[in-house]
Every structure is written in C-alpha cells, then in structure tokens.
Design a protein around this motif. Structure first.
Motif, PDB file in Angstrom:
ATOM      1  N   PHE A 189     -24.069  23.829 -28.785  1.00 38.91           N
ATOM      2  CA  PHE A 189     -23.503  22.626 -28.022  1.00 38.91           C
ATOM      3  C   PHE A 189     -22.904  21.802 -29.139  1.00 38.91           C
ATOM      4  CE2 PHE A 189     -22.652  18.667 -25.611  1.00 38.91           C
ATOM      5  CZ  PHE A 189     -21.896  19.111 -24.676  1.00 38.91           C
TER       6      PHE A 189
ATOM      7  N   ALA B  33     -20.038  21.174 -19.797  1.00 37.82           N
ATOM      8  CA  ALA B  33     -21.350  20.634 -19.985  1.00 37.82           C
ATOM      9  C   ALA B  33     -22.159  21.994 -19.781  1.00 37.82           C
ATOM     10  CB  ALA B  33     -21.766  19.700 -18.825  1.00 37.82           C
TER      11      ALA B  33
ATOM     12  N   ARG C 160     -25.381  16.410 -22.957  1.00 37.93           N
ATOM     13  CA  ARG C 160     -24.633  17.431 -22.387  1.00 37.93           C
ATOM     14  C   ARG C 160     -23.555  16.759 -21.352  1.00 37.93           C
ATOM     15  NH1 ARG C 160     -24.853  23.073 -22.963  1.00 37.93           N
ATOM     16  NH2 ARG C 160     -26.416  23.793 -24.554  1.00 37.93           N
TER      17      ARG C 160
ATOM     18  N   GLY D  98     -27.123  17.578 -28.550  1.00 39.20           N
ATOM     19  CA  GLY D  98     -27.509  18.792 -27.973  1.00 39.20           C
ATOM     20  C   GLY D  98     -27.900  19.854 -28.888  1.00 39.20           C
TER      21      GLY D  98
END
Length: 230
Positions: free
Chosen positions: A172, A125, A145, A168
């Motif tokens: 990400f 994350a 996340r 994200g």
C-alpha cells in the motif's frame, strides 16, 4: 515568481494553543505559529519542512480552515481545499462505506456525488468485506488505508498533504506514494508537509521551512533544503 494572483495568502498568521494548569489552575499559552506570511500560487507544489512539533500540521489546518488563526489573516480565493490527513472527520460507529460518503459530503459534495466516488475509494483502499464493517473494528493500518483513499479521491482545487507518505503495509505504501506523485504532477496546487526530503526535492517548486512556529526560509526548493540539511 508566478505572475498569476495567489490562491491563498497568509499574512502575519499566529495560532495559540491554551491549556489550564492542573495544580494552580493557571492557563498556559503555546504559540504553535507566529508571524507566518507567504503566498500560494495556482499549479505550484510547495513543500513544508521542519522538525516534529515545528508547526507544520497546525499550518495546514489553518490554511484548510479547520482552525482559525488567533492573529493575522488567511485569504483564500473561491476554491475548494482538501486536507489529506488520515482519518479527519471519521466516526467509529459508522462503516467504512458510510464514512467514505460522509467525508465527501464534508468536502461539499451532495450525497449523490459522494456516493458516486465510493466505488473508487473502496477499490483503492482494498479492505474487502471490512469496508462495510464499523470503523471501530478496524486496525490502525485499515483506518490509514480508508483515510488515505477518501482524501485521495477528493476533487479539491488545492490539496494539503500532511505527512501521509508511507502509510499501511509495503504494497500500500508503494501504491499510495505513486498516487500522491501522480496528483502532484497533474498541475494541481499542492502543499506537502513531509520529512521525506528526497520526495520534497523531487516534486516541489518551492519550500517553506517552519522552525518553532516561524518561517525560517521560503524560497526555491534546492536553496532551502541545502540550508535545512546543514
């Protein structure tokens, strides 16, 4: 068609949402799913396609047992299912770490096992110090996340992925898309609901096309997508 017994079987499944009218007090009904039937076999990846509001998310929630069908039946073998849908079961007053532990326990892990996976969730994350802050302080991207990472680190036999590709920021998104593709290629059983037809075509063995809550087609990926794109 696979020769193994199916791990999930849907027969004439219907899900009805009911709401009470504001003016005259009459109840209204909306059938999000109607007469849906198909089987899911071990190790295959099934794509779920359809326009917004077609019933894809309702279908995955019914398979996961989050909602019960109003008609028909869903038979599941003795397996664990995990729905990779962002922020399912999160509590805003708890920290990211506490929510990560809770999400594991909701999936059937004992507390020790749930805590054991927290380090991997935290690393993926990449929330820094915010991981120990209440979820109520998170931006939507930070919640995404955390939700993605919690679901990703599930050890379930069947993964139900609900349109979470592309969450994200750019970095990400690249990492999360790669992680999903690795999961799918690991021979786990996956149902993937997505509007990304290129990904569906690349990864899925079969496709189920949901149209107005009904199965419009269920067959080999190329066959269904060619018809869907027309």
């Amino acid at each position: 068609m696979p020769t193994d017994a199916p791990v999930v079987s849907l027969r004439s499944v219907g899900v009805c949402y009911r709401s009470r009218g504001r003016l005259l007090g009459g109840a209204t009904e909306y059938w999000a799913l109607s007469d849906v039937s198909f089987d899911v076999y071990p190790g295959e990846t099934i794509g779920i396609v359809g326009r917004n509001g077609a019933g894809k998310t309702t279908l995955l929630k019914a398979i996961a047992g989050i909602i019960e069908p109003d008609q028909g039946s869903i038979a599941r073998e003795e397996i664990n299912l995990s729905m990779l849908s962002l922020q399912v079961g999160f509590l805003p007053q708890l920290s990211g770490r506490e929510n990560a532990i809770l999400s594991g326990m909701l999936l059937g892990l004992d507390r020790n096992a749930a805590e054991h996976r927290v380090a991997d969730i935290e690393a993926f994350a990449d929330l820094g110090g915010h991981f120990n802050e209440p979820l109520a302080t998170y931006s939507s991207g930070m919640r995404a996340r955390l939700g993605f990472s919690c679901a990703l680190h599930s050890t379930a036999d069947v993964l139900l992925i609900d349109e979470v590709l592309g969450v994200g920021d750019q970095n990400f998104r690249v990492k999360s898309n790669a992680a999903i593709k690795d999961l799918i290629r690991s021979n786990r059983t996956v149902l993937l609901a997505s509007h990304n037809l290129a990904t569906i075509r690349e990864l899925c063995d079969r496709v189920v096309w949901i149209d107005n809550g009904r199965v419009r087609a269920a067959a080999a990926t190329g066959e269904v997508l060619d018809e869907y794109m027309q």
